[in-house]
Design an enzyme around this catalytic site. Structure first.
Site, PDB file in Angstrom:
ATOM      1  N   GLY A 123     -22.027 -19.127   4.022  1.00 43.43           N
ATOM      2  CA  GLY A 123     -22.241 -19.007   2.605  1.00 43.43           C
ATOM      3  C   GLY A 123     -21.019 -19.313   1.581  1.00 43.43           C
TER       4      GLY A 123
ATOM      5  CB  SER B 121     -21.872 -22.318   7.033  1.00 41.92           C
ATOM      6  OG  SER B 121     -21.867 -23.046   5.600  1.00 41.92           O
TER       7      SER B 121
END
Length: 519
Positions: free
Chosen positions: A105, A191
């Protein structure tokens, strides 16, 4: 059924259901509020009696919107007091391997309680103890400045990364009570969570906290995407001034209000002219982060690393089943706008010499993709430059040092976009693809591939070597030329090991032509 566990801080009461013990919202550090705001995490205070941990803890304060909502359902509760973790353990587990998951995120969104990373199936079907972690995000997790130096630790940056390390130390001391083996902890993330995992695994002070690393689509960035301490301090000073306080005075602001007001600054034209993107971690501070991934050395442990086939679609071509567009960006127009945008992209993401020219890059991709239009070429360049090439190079460097490295290419086409964007891999790893927030986006006939992916990840967590029920998964061979590089492709045909998709495109980058020469 209620089940009790003893930890160094006190007794916990979770719930046993269908062969899995769940302990949700366990505090692993003191609440980072008041005097502890923008400071290193402190040990969690002990408690008397039995503490019930049967609800997911609050997520860190954040503004969840756009592409970030593809994986993350609406967050029910956010609070600055967010340093909790969740444990799913097979009933009566003993010395079981452990997966510790750090969500992605952009270090500004997400939480360990999201439905996509629910650990129930991995625990029940594969005997893995699964842990997901909340940590500070945005300005609360990443503002950095010497005037914020913590007197106990001497650090002035990377608060969210310090939270992750604190959770690992808590687990080292506590996970045996849940049936896990602290010597068999694999750290993993997707991520920004994966980028943090890589940086943690490059930090010698974290040696012994993990036995393996899983990095799913890690952004292995350089400045200005990641920043040094001076640049981070400049941003922190600007935020403090805009909010009418001093750098030290940021600690006196309510955390949720600080997150909201910093987000508003990032929508202000004058502020964004000076700071096109937030400088909120990770920060090259010389204490937790000593080197960026393209210069650093990962610990000598097995590495499972890879990318999705179409990473860029997350930012350029992501939509909901009803057609609602989530992506904020559009590919540049052909001609001069394309070349100018590519020059900016190379400047942001290419850390090696010589720097390729935009014209030569476009020509190479046009030759490799003769039937593609400029939009498709842009998505391919973005996916390769930002993710695929750096990840392949990182895995190759790790293998050339004699450490096991296993490469995957996740290629399941989603129901709506038809491609495989960034973050699409997460529900496959956790087996959460049937959740109502995810199922319509992923599509049907996916169960067999999900089961194979879960089995491969579980085997890596257990043994340090991934395998599918029907295929072995060889380690990356660093002696092969780039155009012969191999990876495990995960797609509609199941899991197949073979030549890496798009290797001819990747070979157009100068740094890929000379992989490992600087090692």
């Amino acid at each position: 059924m209620e089940i009790a566990v003893e930890t160094p801080a006190g007794s916990l009461a979770g719930q046993r259901h269908d062969g899995v013990d769940r302990f949700l919202g366990i505090p692993y550090a003191a609440a980072p509020v008041g005097a502890l705001r923008l400071r290193s995490p402190r040990p969690v205070p002990g408690w008397a009696g039995i503490r019930r941990v049967d609800h997911i803890g609050p997520a860190a304060p954040q503004h969840l919107a756009g592409s970030q909502t593809w994986l993350n359902e609406p967050i029910a509760c956010m609070d600055e007091d967010c340093l909790t973790l969740n444990v799913w353990a097979p009933a009566d587990a003993c010395d079981a391997p452990v997966l510790v998951w750090f969500h992605g995120g952009a270090t500004r969104n997400g939480h360990g309680g999201a439905a996509a990373c629910d650990g129930f199936r991995l625990a029940r079907e594969h005997g893995i103890v699964v842990v997901t972690v909340n940590y500070r995000l945005g300005p609360l997790g990443g503002l950095a400045h010497p005037e914020l130096t913590d007197p106990e630790t001497g650090t002035c940056a990377n608060w969210g990364m310090q939270d992750k390390i604190a959770s690992l130390r808590w687990l080292r001391d506590s996970i045996a009570g849940f049936g896990g083996d602290p010597r068999k902890m694999t750290i993993a993330g997707q991520s920004s969570g994966a980028a943090n995992v890589v940086l943690i695994a490059q930090n010698p002070d974290c040696e012994g906290l993990f036995c393996g690393v899983i990095a799913q689509s890690p952004p292995l960035f350089q400045p200005p995407m990641f920043v040094g301490l001076d640049d981070a301090a400049e941003y922190t000073e600007a935020v403090a001034a805009a909010l009418g306080t001093s750098v030290a005075g940021l600690r006196d602001l309510d955390g949720s209000d600080l997150v909201r007001r910093e987000a508003a600054l990032l929508r202000d034209v004058d502020f964004t002219r000076r700071f096109p993107r937030p400088r909120t971690a990770p920060t090259l501070d010389g204490r937790l982060v000593h080197a960026w991934p393209h210069d650093g050395v990962l610990a000598d442990v097995p590495l499972l690393i890879g990318f999705t086939r179409d990473e860029a679609r997350f930012w350029y071509d992501l939509a909901l089943p009803d057609g609602t567009r989530l992506s904020a960006l559009t590919p540049p127009e052909p001609g001069a706008p394309f070349e100018a945008a590519l020059a900016r992209l190379i400047a942001l993401h290419y850390p090696f010499e010589p720097t390729p020219s935009p014209a030569a890059t476009f020509a190479a991709y046009g030759f490799a993709m003769p039937d593609a239009g400029s939009a498709a070429i842009w998505l391919a360049i973005y996916s390769d430059l930002v993710f695929r090439a750096p990840i392949l190079q990182y895995a190759t460097r790790h293998a050339r040092r004699g450490s096991p490295a296993f490469l995957y290419d996740f290629a399941w086409p989603l129901a709506v976009t038809g491609g495989t964007p960034h973050a699409a891999c997460v529900p496959f790893v956790f087996g959460t693809h049937r959740h109502p927030h995810l199922a319509p986006k992923i599509g049907v006939d996916v169960d067999a591939t999900v089961a194979a992916a879960m089995a491969a990840w579980a085997t890596f967590i257990r043994h340090g070597t991934p395998a599918t029920p029907t295929h072995d998964w060889p380690g990356l061979n660093p002696g092969l030329p780039l155009d012969a590089a191999e990876a495990m492709s995960i797609g509609r045909d199941g899991m197949l090991f073979g030549p890496l998709h798009g290797a001819n495109r990747l070979a157009s980058w100068p740094a890929m032509q000379q992989m490992g020469d600087a090692d």
